[in-house]
Design an enzyme around this catalytic site. Structure first.
Site, short mmCIF file in Angstrom:
data_model
loop_
_atom_site.label_atom_id
_atom_site.label_comp_id
_atom_site.label_asym_id
_atom_site.label_seq_id
_atom_site.Cartn_x
_atom_site.Cartn_y
_atom_site.Cartn_z
N GLU A 175 0.80 -1.23 0.00
CA GLU A 175 0.00 0.00 0.00
C GLU A 175 0.84 1.28 0.00
O GLU A 175 0.50 2.24 0.71
CB GLU A 175 -0.93 0.02 1.23
CG GLU A 175 -1.88 -1.15 1.27
CD GLU A 175 -2.63 -1.25 2.60
OE1 GLU A 175 -3.83 -1.53 2.55
OE2 GLU A 175 -2.04 -1.06 3.67
C1 TNX Z 1 -4.23 -4.05 4.81
S1 TNX Z 1 -2.58 -6.46 4.56
C2 TNX Z 1 -2.94 -3.80 5.27
C3 TNX Z 1 -2.75 -3.31 6.65
C4 TNX Z 1 -4.04 -3.16 7.39
C5 TNX Z 1 -4.95 -4.31 7.03
C6 TNX Z 1 -6.23 -4.32 7.78
C7 TNX Z 1 -1.54 -5.39 4.27
C8 TNX Z 1 -0.31 -5.84 3.67
N1 TNX Z 1 -1.82 -4.11 4.57
O1 TNX Z 1 -2.04 -2.11 6.64
O2 TNX Z 1 -3.80 -3.14 8.74
O3 TNX Z 1 -5.24 -4.24 5.65
O4 TNX Z 1 -6.94 -5.49 7.53
#
Ligand code: TNX
Length: 511
Positions: free
Chosen positions: A324
């Site tokens: 992300e």
């Molecule tokens: C996505 S899973 C994220 C996290 C969040 C999560 C909440 C991932 C690699 N990144 O930053 O905490 O969703 O479910």
């Protein structure tokens, strides 16, 4: 307690001359093991639990010490008896068999002895965990008329995947060393072997970096919701690593780069492109922070952090995050991941990263963790990467069970106990098969959980299912059968005072 054991033994002998039927009811294959074992051959006899049972092992091999400690602890907590190091009436033996695979073991329970056979200490340890479950279920049955015995027979068992993990996000909410140890105990009980710690994120930096002290002093001072936060000193971290090793669990540290870095950016203005430190963040948004590619100090920072943590991490993996990074330019992202992989390699570790890292050139041994994009995972495999399977819609411990769950998120859907159990890592993504998969991991993100009871509510009972998916072969697993075994584990979870979610779909057996 010892007198009680004598009396029971005596009573059972008399009882047994009259009729042994109620003893033989507890055949070995009826014990509701999780994970289910490969094969169980009951032989219909009984090993009597009594004082004076000894252990026989190679005393010249000092590496076996944690195995012996684990056996003694398991024995004491389930029987209230101590095991003897000396010769005795009946014995628990450790026998080496170099033909067995790494974590494979055989557990042979006979009338006068118990043998645990394996090629490694890991294998002995997994065998002890099976023995511990048998002991706990049998001790729960003990009454005046049913004495404490173990049903005889042979269990031969072997892990499907070499990586069977869970992740704790200690950044969004901080969890103490004691909490982590408790989680490690539970993971070990269900034969899991990797604990991934998500040590940094926008809301908190949780591990002491001696060359960058403000990361924890400032960056670790709060958490989601504005609570107190916290961090592990390097001494704490070593303690966690050592406790995990004692339980044959390897710690995988994660420092999330180049996004998810607000806590670091807030701690050191010089890491920001504009030289201005943003305020600490206590909300739940993602994708707004990024390290600055144009500053050489950014790479000095990455080198120092990775080096300090790698130095106190004996395990093979270092997780660089990479998820992300919505506010990092594509070409900059590539530079970050290239450099991070290089630094990790220079520090003698193997890189792990979330599935987004496939958009860069992966080093030959880099591992991609599949969480949301099948395409990303497929591309990583095309580059020759092995995959750790953590599909958000199946394996995310922070997803709500259903619309009534008081804790958790729902962006990947609801995951009730069945939905979390009923999938096969080798068929969930087109084109990714057994040979591409290192194992599975169940991540627990902590935006909505604040303490160990909250954590337990989301992790249990689902973690048991992930432990079984990682350990047992797919053809051995069947929901109806699992469901009835899981019901019996309610007693154990209750005894351990775990605040598990009492799913109405399971007919829980409680005391
Ligand atoms: C996505 S899973 C994220 C996290 C969040 C999560 C909440 C991932 C690699 N990144 O930053 O905490 O969703 O479910």
């Amino acid at each position: 307690m010892i007198m009680k054991q004598f009396n029971l033994l005596f009573a059972s002998l008399i009882f047994c001359t009259l009729s042994c039927e109620s003893l033989s009811e507890s055949h070995l294959e009826k014990i509701p093991l999780i994970p289910i074992a490969k094969t169980t051959l009951p032989t219909g006899g009984h090993f009597y639990i009594k004082p004076g049972i000894g252990i026989d092992f190679n005393k010249e091999d000092s590496t076996i010490a944690p195995v012996i400690r684990a056996l003694k602890t398991a024995w004491k907590s389930s029987t209230n008896l101590s095991l003897d190091d000396k010769k005795s009436i009946s014995t628990i033996r450790f026998i080496e068999d170099k033909t067995l695979a790494n974590e494979a073991y055989s557990l042979e329970i006979e009338a006068k002895s118990i043998s645990i056979i394996s090629s490694t200490n890991e294998g002995y340890f997994r065998g002890i965990k099976t023995l511990e479950q048998i002991l706990l279920f049998q001790s729960a049955k003990e009454t005046e008329s049913i004495p404490f015995t173990l049903p005889t027979g042979v269990i031969s068992d072997k892990a499907r995947f070499s990586y069977r993990g869970s992740m704790l996000d200690v950044s969004r909410h901080f969890f103490s060393v004691e909490d982590i140890k408790r989680y490690i105990d539970l993971m070990a009980f269900y034969k899991m072997n990797y604990l991934h710690l998500h040590l940094s994120d926008d809301q908190g930096w949780r591990i002491e970096i001696k060359s960058w002290p403000n990361l924890t002093l400032h960056g670790g001072s709060t958490e989601v919701g504005g609570g107190e936060g916290g961090f592990y000193t390097q001494k704490d971290y070593r303690e966690i690593v050592a406790y995990a090793a004692e339980n044959f669990i390897t710690i995988v540290p994660e420092i999330d780069l180049p996004g998810h870095t607000n806590a670091a950016l807030s701690s050191y203005p010089e890491l920001n492109c504009d030289g201005v430190a943003p305020p600490l963040y206590t909300g739940m948004d993602v994708g707004f922070s990024s390290l600055c590619v144009d500053k050489e100090i950014t790479f000095k920072f990455m080198e120092d952090v990775i080096k300090e943590i790698a130095t106190i991490t004996p395990g093979p993996y270092f997780h660089i995050g990479g998820d992300e990074s919505h506010s990092t330019k594509k070409e900059d992202y590539r530079i970050f991941i290239d450099r991070a992989q290089q630094i990790v390699q220079n520090n003698g570790k193997i890189t792990m990263g979330w599935d987004e890292i496939q958009s860069t050139t992966l080093l030959p041994n880099t591992i991609a963790q599949y969480w949301h994009s099948a395409e990303n995972a497929q591309n990583a495999v095309k580059q020759g990467a092995k995959i750790v399977m953590s599909p958000g819609s199946r394996a995310y411990l922070d997803m709500k069970y259903d619309s009534l769950s008081p804790l958790g998120l729902k962006w990947a859907g609801y995951i009730d106990v069945k939905h979390g159990y009923d999938w096969d890592p080798a068929t969930i993504v087109n084109g990714i098969t057994e040979k591409d998969i290192l194992g599975i991991e169940a991540p627990l993100w902590s935006e909505t959980i604040e303490d160990f009871d909250d954590l337990s509510f989301l992790a249990f009972p689902r973690l048991l299912g992930y432990a079984e998916i990682g350990w047992a072969d797919n053809h051995q697993r069947e929901w109806e059968d699992y469901k009835s075994r899981l019901a019996e584990h309610g007693v154990l979870l209750e005894e351990l005072k775990i605040n598990y979610y009492p799913s109405p779909k399971i007919s829980w057996k409680t005391k």
